[in-house]
Design a protein around this motif. Structure first.
Motif, PDB file in Angstrom:
ATOM      1  N   MET A   6      73.875  38.856  -8.564  1.00  0.00           N
ATOM      2  CA  MET A   6      74.857  39.609  -7.830  1.00  0.00           C
ATOM      3  C   MET A   6      76.150  38.808  -7.815  1.00  0.00           C
ATOM      4  SD  MET A   6      72.607  41.141  -4.699  1.00  0.00           S
ATOM      5  CE  MET A   6      72.563  39.561  -3.935  1.00  0.00           C
ATOM      6  N   ASP A   7      77.242  39.515  -7.873  1.00  0.00           N
ATOM      7  CA  ASP A   7      78.539  38.863  -7.939  1.00  0.00           C
ATOM      8  C   ASP A   7      79.181  38.762  -6.552  1.00  0.00           C
ATOM      9  OD1 ASP A   7      80.518  37.574  -9.390  1.00  0.00           O
ATOM     10  OD2 ASP A   7      81.713  39.394  -9.566  1.00  0.00           O
ATOM     11  N   PHE A   8      78.351  38.749  -5.511  1.00  0.00           N
ATOM     12  CA  PHE A   8      78.847  38.598  -4.143  1.00  0.00           C
ATOM     13  C   PHE A   8      77.738  37.998  -3.292  1.00  0.00           C
ATOM     14  CE2 PHE A   8      76.988  42.744  -4.614  1.00  0.00           C
ATOM     15  CZ  PHE A   8      76.226  42.915  -3.479  1.00  0.00           C
ATOM     16  N   ASP A   9      78.110  37.485  -2.126  1.00  0.00           N
ATOM     17  CA  ASP A   9      77.135  36.905  -1.208  1.00  0.00           C
ATOM     18  C   ASP A   9      76.552  38.024  -0.359  1.00  0.00           C
ATOM     19  OD1 ASP A   9      77.916  34.536  -2.304  1.00  0.00           O
ATOM     20  OD2 ASP A   9      78.957  33.792  -0.532  1.00  0.00           O
ATOM     21  N   LEU A  10      75.252  38.219  -0.439  1.00  0.00           N
ATOM     22  CA  LEU A  10      74.592  39.289   0.308  1.00  0.00           C
ATOM     23  C   LEU A  10      74.008  38.791   1.625  1.00  0.00           C
ATOM     24  CD1 LEU A  10      73.547  42.213   0.406  1.00  0.00           C
ATOM     25  CD2 LEU A  10      71.548  41.454  -0.866  1.00  0.00           C
ATOM     26  N   PHE A  11      73.369  37.629   1.597  1.00  0.00           N
ATOM     27  CA  PHE A  11      72.687  37.114   2.777  1.00  0.00           C
ATOM     28  C   PHE A  11      73.544  36.013   3.407  1.00  0.00           C
ATOM     29  CE2 PHE A  11      69.366  38.585  -0.164  1.00  0.00           C
ATOM     30  CZ  PHE A  11      68.817  39.581   0.620  1.00  0.00           C
TER      31      PHE A  11
ATOM     32  N   GLN B 231      70.598  31.171   5.514  1.00  0.00           N
ATOM     33  CA  GLN B 231      70.888  32.141   4.462  1.00  0.00           C
ATOM     34  C   GLN B 231      72.102  31.713   3.642  1.00  0.00           C
ATOM     35  OE1 GLN B 231      71.156  36.156   5.967  1.00  0.00           O
ATOM     36  NE2 GLN B 231      69.076  36.102   6.782  1.00  0.00           N
ATOM     37  N   CYS B 232      73.080  31.112   4.292  1.00  0.00           N
ATOM     38  CA  CYS B 232      74.276  30.652   3.580  1.00  0.00           C
ATOM     39  C   CYS B 232      73.966  29.488   2.648  1.00  0.00           C
ATOM     40  CB  CYS B 232      75.379  30.271   4.569  1.00  0.00           C
ATOM     41  SG  CYS B 232      76.095  31.697   5.400  1.00  0.00           S
ATOM     42  N   ALA B 233      72.881  28.773   2.887  1.00  0.00           N
ATOM     43  CA  ALA B 233      72.520  27.614   2.068  1.00  0.00           C
ATOM     44  C   ALA B 233      71.535  27.970   0.956  1.00  0.00           C
ATOM     45  CB  ALA B 233      71.914  26.526   2.950  1.00  0.00           C
ATOM     46  N   GLN B 234      71.201  29.249   0.810  1.00  0.00           N
ATOM     47  CA  GLN B 234      70.242  29.681  -0.217  1.00  0.00           C
ATOM     48  C   GLN B 234      70.900  30.744  -1.085  1.00  0.00           C
ATOM     49  OE1 GLN B 234      66.408  30.805   1.322  1.00  0.00           O
ATOM     50  NE2 GLN B 234      65.860  31.936  -0.515  1.00  0.00           N
ATOM     51  N   ALA B 235      70.808  30.572  -2.406  1.00  0.00           N
ATOM     52  CA  ALA B 235      71.405  31.534  -3.335  1.00  0.00           C
ATOM     53  C   ALA B 235      70.364  32.229  -4.209  1.00  0.00           C
ATOM     54  CB  ALA B 235      72.428  30.835  -4.222  1.00  0.00           C
TER      55      ALA B 235
ATOM     56  N   ASP C  71      72.610  26.914 -16.206  1.00  0.00           N
ATOM     57  CA  ASP C  71      73.392  27.360 -17.352  1.00  0.00           C
ATOM     58  C   ASP C  71      73.672  28.860 -17.282  1.00  0.00           C
ATOM     59  OD1 ASP C  71      73.440  24.777 -18.303  1.00  0.00           O
ATOM     60  OD2 ASP C  71      71.816  25.085 -19.753  1.00  0.00           O
ATOM     61  N   TRP C  72      72.666  29.653 -16.878  1.00  0.00           N
ATOM     62  CA  TRP C  72      72.890  31.100 -16.753  1.00  0.00           C
ATOM     63  C   TRP C  72      73.907  31.398 -15.662  1.00  0.00           C
ATOM     64  CZ3 TRP C  72      72.181  34.534 -20.246  1.00  0.00           C
ATOM     65  CH2 TRP C  72      71.157  34.421 -21.171  1.00  0.00           C
ATOM     66  N   ILE C  73      73.822  30.689 -14.553  1.00  0.00           N
ATOM     67  CA  ILE C  73      74.807  30.892 -13.477  1.00  0.00           C
ATOM     68  C   ILE C  73      76.205  30.567 -14.001  1.00  0.00           C
ATOM     69  CG2 ILE C  73      75.601  30.007 -11.246  1.00  0.00           C
ATOM     70  CD1 ILE C  73      72.530  29.600 -10.602  1.00  0.00           C
TER      71      ILE C  73
ATOM     72  N   THR D 166      63.811  39.188  -8.102  1.00  0.00           N
ATOM     73  CA  THR D 166      64.514  37.928  -7.928  1.00  0.00           C
ATOM     74  C   THR D 166      66.003  38.216  -7.938  1.00  0.00           C
ATOM     75  OG1 THR D 166      62.754  36.696  -9.022  1.00  0.00           O
ATOM     76  CG2 THR D 166      64.908  35.631  -8.883  1.00  0.00           C
ATOM     77  N   LEU D 167      66.687  37.746  -6.915  1.00  0.00           N
ATOM     78  CA  LEU D 167      68.135  37.921  -6.807  1.00  0.00           C
ATOM     79  C   LEU D 167      68.803  36.559  -6.832  1.00  0.00           C
ATOM     80  CD1 LEU D 167      68.352  40.491  -3.859  1.00  0.00           C
ATOM     81  CD2 LEU D 167      68.469  40.975  -6.292  1.00  0.00           C
ATOM     82  N   ILE D 168      69.910  36.483  -7.530  1.00  0.00           N
ATOM     83  CA  ILE D 168      70.727  35.273  -7.510  1.00  0.00           C
ATOM     84  C   ILE D 168      72.108  35.693  -7.052  1.00  0.00           C
ATOM     85  CG2 ILE D 168      71.709  33.383  -8.838  1.00  0.00           C
ATOM     86  CD1 ILE D 168      69.419  33.797 -10.867  1.00  0.00           C
TER      87      ILE D 168
END
Length: 184
Positions: free
Chosen positions: A1-6, A12-16, A58-60, A39-41
């Motif tokens: 995802m191209d935005f912060d959801l959680f 939650q802010c410390a987990q991506a 690398d994917w990120i 799985t969400l990133i």
């Protein structure tokens, strides 16, 4: 995802990276394990936190920095190199590049509109809740005030229940209940 959801709390802010597993609603111990999971990133958060390593890192980097030659030159993971070459081939075609730009802009606009709608809904909900709370408080306060006035008139002992009801706005039955509860 191209935005912060959680982002509800510091954890939650410390987990991506998030992995959700499928479970039965009635028997939560029954799961589909790794046969079906989501799985969400959160890419922006993952890029900021820099917690992941290896191919995932690398994917990120690819998804967040694919236009940056310096960053992409450092990636050696073959599938990412293939993806980058494909992106470059597509980017060479003006029409494909224009369509990709239009799609990317539409996705950003959609995310922005969803965020604005959520914030507006929260704001309206808070305003409505405050208004309902004020109205309920006023109603309860007025009712208590009427009851207190009726108690005081009952203690004076000069008015009938009907007269007290008329003076306070209470029903005769409510005044009778207050009279029966009053000390003699």
């Amino acid at each position: 995802m191209d935005f912060d959801l959680f982002i509800a709390n510091s954890e939650q802010c410390a987990q991506a990276l998030w992995r959700f597993e499928m479970r039965d609603a009635h028997q939560p111990q029954v799961t589909l394990w790794n046969r079906l999971q989501l799985t969400l990133i959160e890419l922006k958060k993952a890029d900021r936190l820099r917690q992941e390593t290896g191919p995932l890192r690398d994917w990120i980097n690819f998804f967040e920095h694919w236009r940056e030659e310096q960053t992409m030159a450092e990636i050696e993971h073959a599938p990412i190199r293939e993806a980058l070459n494909q992106v470059r081939r597509l980017s060479a075609d003006d029409e494909a590049r224009r369509l990709a730009f239009v799609r990317e802009r539409a996705l950003r606009d959609e995310a922005s509109l969803l965020k604005e709608a959520r914030e507006e809904g929260e704001q309206i909900g808070m305003q409505k809740g405050r208004q309902e709370g004020r109205e309920e408080g006023e109603r309860l306060g007025l009712q208590k005030g009427r009851q207190e006035t009726a108690r005081n008139l009952i203690q004076l002992g000069v008015l009938s229940d009907g007269q007290i009801a008329q003076a306070t706005g209470l029903s005769v039955a409510q005044v009778e209940v207050l009279r029966s509860a009053a000390p003699s």
